[in-house]
Design a protein around this motif. Sequence first.
Motif, short mmCIF file in Angstrom:
data_model
loop_
_atom_site.label_atom_id
_atom_site.label_comp_id
_atom_site.label_asym_id
_atom_site.label_seq_id
_atom_site.Cartn_x
_atom_site.Cartn_y
_atom_site.Cartn_z
N SER A 85 0.83 -1.21 0.00
CA SER A 85 0.00 0.00 0.00
C SER A 85 0.87 1.26 0.00
O SER A 85 0.59 2.22 -0.73
N GLU A 86 1.95 1.25 0.77
CA GLU A 86 2.85 2.40 0.79
C GLU A 86 3.60 2.54 -0.54
O GLU A 86 3.92 3.66 -0.96
N PHE A 87 3.85 1.42 -1.20
CA PHE A 87 4.46 1.44 -2.53
C PHE A 87 3.55 2.20 -3.50
O PHE A 87 4.01 3.07 -4.27
N VAL A 88 2.26 1.91 -3.46
CA VAL A 88 1.30 2.61 -4.31
C VAL A 88 1.28 4.10 -3.99
O VAL A 88 1.24 4.95 -4.89
N ILE A 89 1.31 4.43 -2.71
CA ILE A 89 1.29 5.84 -2.30
C ILE A 89 2.51 6.58 -2.83
O ILE A 89 2.42 7.70 -3.33
N LEU A 90 3.69 5.95 -2.74
CA LEU A 90 4.90 6.59 -3.25
C LEU A 90 4.82 6.79 -4.76
O LEU A 90 5.23 7.84 -5.27
N MET A 91 4.31 5.82 -5.48
CA MET A 91 4.18 5.97 -6.93
C MET A 91 3.25 7.14 -7.27
O MET A 91 3.52 7.91 -8.19
N THR A 92 2.19 7.27 -6.50
CA THR A 92 1.23 8.35 -6.76
C THR A 92 1.83 9.70 -6.40
O THR A 92 1.67 10.68 -7.14
N ALA A 93 2.53 9.76 -5.27
CA ALA A 93 3.19 11.00 -4.88
C ALA A 93 4.22 11.44 -5.92
O ALA A 93 4.34 12.62 -6.25
N ARG A 94 4.95 10.47 -6.47
CA ARG A 94 5.94 10.79 -7.49
C ARG A 94 5.27 11.32 -8.76
O ARG A 94 5.76 12.27 -9.39
N GLU A 95 4.15 10.72 -9.13
CA GLU A 95 3.44 11.15 -10.34
C GLU A 95 3.04 12.63 -10.24
O GLU A 95 3.07 13.35 -11.23
N TRP A 96 2.66 13.05 -9.03
CA TRP A 96 2.22 14.43 -8.82
C TRP A 96 3.33 15.32 -8.25
O TRP A 96 3.08 16.48 -7.94
N THR A 97 4.54 14.77 -8.11
CA THR A 97 5.64 15.49 -7.44
C THR A 97 5.12 16.13 -6.16
O THR A 97 5.30 17.33 -5.91
#
Length: 204
Positions: A85-97
């Motif tokens: 779940s935290e992996f998904v959150i990091l990917m999303t945060a990176r997408e939006w910087t």
Amino acid sequence: MRRITIVLLIAILPAVAAAQDRMPPIPPQKMTDAQRQAAHELQNARGYALRGAWHPLLRSPDLMGRVLELSDYLRFNSALPPRLSEFVILMTAREWTQQYEWQAHHPLALKGGLKPEIAQAVAEGRRPEGMAEDEAELYSLIAELLHNRSVSDDTYARAVAKFGEHGVVDAVALSGYYTTIAMILNTARTPLPEGMAPPLEPWP
């Protein structure tokens, strides 16, 4: 003339910095009853006072209460373990910087068992090497969705085989939820904690 320009820039820098946070904390004495209740519910649910996205969300206290319920499920009760779940959150945060989102969840991802080098690859915008099988399938699912706004039949079939339909829906909802949070934080220009440097480089 150059000296005057520099002096003027120095004079306006504090005002510019202050203007960055468009939705700063609301002083308790200026909160409405609904806002006080929403802040109280957050304190009871999470054990901490308002911070991060909760400050702008407090402008819509009814929405904030519903967001808190969704957050509680996706963060703590979804079909995915914390590592994923935290992996998904990091990917999303990176997408939006989204700097605040990243700095808040990067330590949680490592605590949950995600390898530091995998998180670093995500921060650098590249597919990580050496992922476990479930991480690789999850990365493909979320990366396709974020980048293509759709998911191929092959990627979908592999994700369902690994996580089941329940897990796929929860993973997609998790990214969607943190996309919402990233959009709110980016719109409000919510700053990082004082003294912290931005952990993510801008996209090229």
